[in-house]
Design a protein around this motif. Structure first.
Motif, PDB file in Angstrom:
ATOM      1  N   UNK A 189     -38.104  10.457 -31.430  1.00 35.01           N
ATOM      2  CA  UNK A 189     -37.356   9.194 -31.313  1.00 35.01           C
ATOM      3  C   UNK A 189     -36.089   9.395 -30.503  1.00 35.01           C
ATOM      4  N   UNK A 190     -35.471  10.552 -30.667  1.00 38.43           N
ATOM      5  CA  UNK A 190     -34.215  10.825 -29.953  1.00 38.43           C
ATOM      6  C   UNK A 190     -34.441  10.796 -28.443  1.00 38.43           C
ATOM      7  N   UNK A 191     -35.617  11.289 -28.023  1.00 39.81           N
ATOM      8  CA  UNK A 191     -35.930  11.265 -26.585  1.00 39.81           C
ATOM      9  C   UNK A 191     -35.942   9.819 -26.077  1.00 39.81           C
ATOM     10  N   UNK A 192     -36.464   8.956 -26.908  1.00 44.10           N
ATOM     11  CA  UNK A 192     -36.541   7.529 -26.532  1.00 44.10           C
ATOM     12  C   UNK A 192     -35.142   6.922 -26.509  1.00 44.10           C
ATOM     13  N   UNK A 193     -34.384   7.268 -27.552  1.00 45.70           N
ATOM     14  CA  UNK A 193     -33.033   6.702 -27.672  1.00 45.70           C
ATOM     15  C   UNK A 193     -32.185   7.079 -26.462  1.00 45.70           C
ATOM     16  N   UNK A 194     -32.400   8.286 -25.975  1.00 45.04           N
ATOM     17  CA  UNK A 194     -31.561   8.784 -24.868  1.00 45.04           C
ATOM     18  C   UNK A 194     -32.159   8.489 -23.497  1.00 45.04           C
ATOM     19  N   UNK A 198     -36.411  -2.594 -48.388  1.00 42.12           N
ATOM     20  CA  UNK A 198     -35.206  -1.795 -48.156  1.00 42.12           C
ATOM     21  C   UNK A 198     -35.375  -1.170 -46.778  1.00 42.12           C
ATOM     22  N   UNK A 199     -34.400  -1.407 -45.910  1.00 41.98           N
ATOM     23  CA  UNK A 199     -34.502  -0.942 -44.528  1.00 41.98           C
ATOM     24  C   UNK A 199     -33.362   0.022 -44.226  1.00 41.98           C
ATOM     25  N   UNK A 200     -33.759   1.243 -43.844  1.00 43.15           N
ATOM     26  CA  UNK A 200     -32.758   2.207 -43.393  1.00 43.15           C
ATOM     27  C   UNK A 200     -32.497   1.962 -41.923  1.00 43.15           C
ATOM     28  N   UNK A 201     -31.230   1.722 -41.570  1.00 38.20           N
ATOM     29  CA  UNK A 201     -30.928   1.343 -40.181  1.00 38.20           C
ATOM     30  C   UNK A 201     -29.456   1.623 -39.886  1.00 38.20           C
ATOM     31  N   UNK A 202     -28.952   1.009 -38.849  1.00 43.85           N
ATOM     32  CA  UNK A 202     -27.521   1.114 -38.549  1.00 43.85           C
ATOM     33  C   UNK A 202     -26.918  -0.288 -38.672  1.00 43.85           C
ATOM     34  N   UNK A 203     -25.605  -0.380 -38.646  1.00 41.24           N
ATOM     35  CA  UNK A 203     -24.967  -1.701 -38.788  1.00 41.24           C
ATOM     36  C   UNK A 203     -25.192  -2.569 -37.545  1.00 41.24           C
ATOM     37  N   UNK A 204     -25.734  -1.950 -36.486  1.00 40.52           N
ATOM     38  CA  UNK A 204     -26.071  -2.740 -35.289  1.00 40.52           C
ATOM     39  C   UNK A 204     -27.197  -3.723 -35.594  1.00 40.52           C
ATOM     40  N   UNK A 205     -28.027  -3.348 -36.558  1.00 43.60           N
ATOM     41  CA  UNK A 205     -29.203  -4.176 -36.864  1.00 43.60           C
ATOM     42  C   UNK A 205     -28.811  -5.573 -37.357  1.00 43.60           C
ATOM     43  N   UNK A 206     -27.995  -5.684 -38.407  1.00 45.58           N
ATOM     44  CA  UNK A 206     -27.553  -7.035 -38.783  1.00 45.58           C
ATOM     45  C   UNK A 206     -26.678  -7.673 -37.709  1.00 45.58           C
ATOM     46  N   UNK A 242     -28.116   2.843 -44.789  1.00 45.91           N
ATOM     47  CA  UNK A 242     -28.161   3.838 -43.712  1.00 45.91           C
ATOM     48  C   UNK A 242     -29.538   4.491 -43.693  1.00 45.91           C
ATOM     49  N   UNK A 243     -29.924   4.986 -42.516  1.00 44.96           N
ATOM     50  CA  UNK A 243     -31.216   5.678 -42.409  1.00 44.96           C
ATOM     51  C   UNK A 243     -31.251   6.842 -43.401  1.00 44.96           C
ATOM     52  N   UNK A 244     -30.118   7.505 -43.531  1.00 44.87           N
ATOM     53  CA  UNK A 244     -30.050   8.678 -44.410  1.00 44.87           C
ATOM     54  C   UNK A 244     -30.362   8.317 -45.864  1.00 44.87           C
ATOM     55  N   UNK A 245     -30.095   7.060 -46.257  1.00 42.91           N
ATOM     56  CA  UNK A 245     -30.398   6.631 -47.628  1.00 42.91           C
ATOM     57  C   UNK A 245     -31.892   6.758 -47.896  1.00 42.91           C
ATOM     58  N   UNK A 246     -32.699   6.323 -46.916  1.00 40.58           N
ATOM     59  CA  UNK A 246     -34.152   6.381 -47.082  1.00 40.58           C
ATOM     60  C   UNK A 246     -34.605   7.834 -47.217  1.00 40.58           C
ATOM     61  N   UNK A 300     -21.706   8.367 -44.026  1.00 40.49           N
ATOM     62  CA  UNK A 300     -22.602   8.116 -42.891  1.00 40.49           C
ATOM     63  C   UNK A 300     -21.914   7.214 -41.883  1.00 40.49           C
ATOM     64  N   UNK A 301     -22.377   7.340 -40.653  1.00 41.32           N
ATOM     65  CA  UNK A 301     -21.945   6.415 -39.594  1.00 41.32           C
ATOM     66  C   UNK A 301     -23.206   5.913 -38.891  1.00 41.32           C
ATOM     67  N   UNK A 302     -23.018   5.056 -37.879  1.00 38.75           N
ATOM     68  CA  UNK A 302     -24.187   4.528 -37.166  1.00 38.75           C
ATOM     69  C   UNK A 302     -24.891   5.599 -36.336  1.00 38.75           C
ATOM     70  N   UNK A 303     -24.223   6.719 -36.118  1.00 32.22           N
ATOM     71  CA  UNK A 303     -24.867   7.766 -35.297  1.00 32.22           C
ATOM     72  C   UNK A 303     -25.127   9.042 -36.092  1.00 32.22           C
ATOM     73  N   UNK A 304     -24.680   9.071 -37.337  1.00 31.13           N
ATOM     74  CA  UNK A 304     -24.806  10.314 -38.109  1.00 31.13           C
ATOM     75  C   UNK A 304     -26.261  10.717 -38.338  1.00 31.13           C
ATOM     76  N   UNK A 305     -27.162   9.732 -38.318  1.00 34.76           N
ATOM     77  CA  UNK A 305     -28.570  10.085 -38.534  1.00 34.76           C
ATOM     78  C   UNK A 305     -29.125  10.937 -37.396  1.00 34.76           C
TER      79      UNK A 305
END
Lengths: 237, 450
Positions: B86-91, B112-120, B195-199, B258-263
């Motif tokens: 996924x990181x390859x895609x993200x970058x 329950x969705x693990x995501x970043x605050x960008x999602x909402x 956060x993604x890390x929660x999942x 956690x932050x939006x990029x910590x995952x």
């Protein structure tokens, strides 16, 4: 539209009227001159042209030939829509079958006459007629709940509702017994007098002969003398 | 007395016949209105939810399925993908923004969705209470979830494995509600976000240890072996309000910050997520990026716009069939009105002759009959519209998917006005022949025959 001029007293004037239904069926109608307030009986057996004559007098059947004037107005020189309006305002019609509109009440049947003629719906007048003709209790009832006698009275009330100058009645007593016949004729003459209207009754009912001073005979002997009558002849008792 | 009262009186006189015609027409109209409301709102909702998402990248499988699961949270995902991939895609240089989604748990059927605050943020959601998560195991509830579960900031939830309300409850770890979203009218209202890390944390809790924040235990180490009490209790009630928690002795583990990029921390590269919502940097990417995904990875990239269109196309066949049936119903009812008026004309021939003898011009009788036709079609159409909206109201109250699409029975579409106009015109047409016959009524002939 023509004015009668000298013949002001004559409300209804029919002259030289002939109606041909087809090449084989021709009805030659007598000349008529009925004065204001006059009560005229037209007598004749079935097939003598009574209905044709009445329809022509009512402005609903245009004669093939001849002229009809009512209150000085040449009825068949008018456009159909104008003739409809004239009929609604000046002619009251009573039929053998009462044919009230069965979806509306007695009062509404009376008001319908004014509505269809395009004149003001005088509720007071309708109520007065209901009282006078003894149908007050039934004024809000549908026609199907009325007796034959009550229906006949409503039919008469509807005919005089717009204060017509001419009332035409077609066989108003043909199915009635002597007592009811007397009542209906009394009612008709009374209402015509009250409205100041001329009354013309077309019938084959010989019982009415003695009630009317002015009679017109159609198609032969109508009456009591046993002798053949002359078509269109005016007879006086 | 006027033509209107005469019309109503006449229809009332033939009450059963009139009622049946109105009912038949209303059924056709109701079907059309229901279809219009459902299909329009479905389409609007689908496109609104997919706004700003150019592609969804996830495990190979059905493209429709990945769109439904990741954009609309309706279907099961096609699988998980490695974060490393996924990181390859993200970058990727063509990617302007990539929002991770990690699915797999629910709370009483709410995902329950693990995501970043960008999602909402992407959906324009704003917080009505609290704040977004700063730690693992902190959740933000959508407005519908908060209302349905009566949630307040500070409440603790227990998620269950799976996407429906039937899975194994992770009673050994509570999720604290730290924020509640204001209503958005989108699928966001139906979700619990974290956060993604929660999942990852929920599912690896058995082997990890975290600091526990509880009044009764200053610090504790919770393992799978000694979490039996909490687990059992969670099955009984998977939502605890704060005050109760203290007494129940539940443990609220405050996870790692956690932050939006910590995952994306390299230490997490062996973890998995479900999908990525991609926003392209430029329009050219629409052609090139999916090819990159297909050629360079084992993943798939599905475009919501294309898949929604395909989905609506498939759905449209069924809707068209129902619509044709509804039009047949409407046609049958108009035929019924025509027959009823024609019979009424014959029954009332003498009435019409009497009205003419009373002075009614021909046009008045014509108007009377067209008024009857229009009145019947107007009554049928209005009743049909009420029934149609009621049907949608019942649907939204009983079918979960309808609730998920935020359908409203109280939305009125411009097409309904068209429907009203067309229906009135059809009623007028149905009454034309009887009206013309009424117009042609010959008084003398009719009266002579009786």
């Amino acid at each position: 539209m023509k004015q009668a001029g000298m013949k002001e007293e004559v409300v209804l004037s029919l002259r030289n009227a002939v109606h041909r239904y087809d090449v084989n069926t021709e009805v030659i109608l007598p000349d008529l001159a009925v004065k204001k307030g006059e009560h005229r009986l037209i007598l004749g057996q079935s097939g003598t042209g009574k209905s044709t004559l009445l329809h022509i007098l009512a402005g609903i059947l245009k004669p093939t030939e001849g002229m009809l004037e009512i209150s000085g107005t040449d009825l068949y020189a008018m456009k159909e829509a104008d003739r409809d309006e004239f009929r609604g305002r000046h002619i009251g019609l009573i039929f053998q079958q009462m044919h009230l509109i069965d979806s509306i009440s007695v009062m509404e049947n009376l008001l319908l006459a004014a509505m269809m003629a395009g004149i003001e719906q005088d509720k007071d007048r309708a109520e007065k007629l209901c009282r006078h003709l003894d149908i007050w209790e039934k004024r809000h009832s549908l026609p199907e709940t009325l007796s034959q006698g009550q229906k006949q009275r409503v039919s008469i009330a509807r005919a005089v509702m717009n204060r017509p100058s001419l009332i035409l009645a077609d066989e108003p007593t043909s199915s009635l017994d002597d007592v009811r016949t007397e009542q209906v004729i009394a009612m008709l003459t009374e209402q015509a007098a009250e409205a100041g209207a001329t009354l013309v009754i077309s019938t084959h009912d010989r019982r009415l002969m003695n009630h009317f001073e002015h009679r017109t005979l159609l198609g032969g002997n109508p009456g009591q003398d046993g002798k053949p009558g002359q078509d269109g002849k005016e007879v006086h008792p | 007395m006027n033509l209107w009262t005469l019309t109503i009186a006449s229809l009332r006189k033939r009450a059963l016949n009139s009622l049946l015609n109105i009912l038949l027409l209303s059924l056709g109209i109701a079907t059309i209105v229901t279809l219009l409301l459902v299909s329009t709102q479905l389409e609007d909702n689908l496109y609104e939810n997919a706004e700003g998402v150019d592609a969804v990248v996830g495990a190979s499988g059905s493209p429709v399925q990945i769109i439904l699961s990741s954009v609309f949270h309706m279907d099961a995902p096609t699988g998980n993908i490695d974060l490393e991939e996924a990181v390859k895609v993200i970058r990727h240089p063509m990617v302007e923004r990539a929002i991770p989604l990690a699915l797999g748990d629910n709370v009483r059927g709410f995902r329950l969705v693990g995501t970043t605050t960008e999602y909402p943020g992407r959906a324009g959601a704003e917080l009505s209470a609290g704040s977004y998560w700063d730690y693992e195991f902190e959740v933000v509830a959508g407005s519908v979830v908060a209302e349905a579960l009566n949630l307040q900031v500070g409440d603790t939830l227990y998620s269950a494995h799976g996407l429906s309300d039937a899975g194994h409850v992770h009673g050994d770890h509570g999720l604290m509600v730290v924020g509640i979203l204001a209503p958005t009218g989108s699928v966001m209202d139906q979700l619990l976000l974290s956060a993604v890390e929660t999942m990852w944390g929920i599912h690896s809790y058995e082997v990890d240890t975290y600091e526990v924040d509880t009044e009764e235990q200053d610090s504790a180490t919770v393992s799978a072996a000694d979490s039996d009490h909490d687990h059992t209790h969670a099955h009984e009630q998977d939502i605890d309000h704060h005050a109760q928690d203290d007494h129940a002795g539940h443990t609220h583990a405050k996870g790692r910050p956690v932050t939006d990029t910590s995952y994306l921390n390299p230490a997490n590269l062996d973890e998995q997520i479900t999908s990525l919502l991609i926003e392209y940097r430029n329009p050219l990417a629409a052609a090139q990026f999916p090819r990159f995904i297909m050629d360079q990875t084992n993943l798939q990239a599905a475009a919501p716009a294309i898949e929604i269109t395909r989905l609506l196309g498939l759905l449209g066949i069924g809707l068209d069939a129902i619509q044709i049936f509804a039009y047949i119903l409407i046609f049958a009812s108009l035929l019924g009105i025509f027959i009823a008026l024609l019979n009424s004309m014959k029954d009332r021939k003498y009435d019409l002759a009497i009205m003419r003898s009373l002075g009614a011009p021909r046009r008045k009788l014509f108007t009377l009959f067209t008024l009857e036709g229009i009145t019947l079609s107007l009554a049928g159409t209005i009743l049909g519209m009420i029934l149609g909206h009621t049907a949608v109201w019942v649907l939204t109250g009983t079918i979960t998917e309808a609730q998920q699409f935020q359908m409203s029975a109280f939305r009125f579409l411009p097409e309904e006005l068209w429907l009203l106009g067309i229906s009135l015109a059809a009623g007028l047409i149905a009454s034309l022949i009887p009206a013309i016959q009424a117009y042609r009524t010959d008084i003398a002939e009719t009266l002579t025959k009786t």
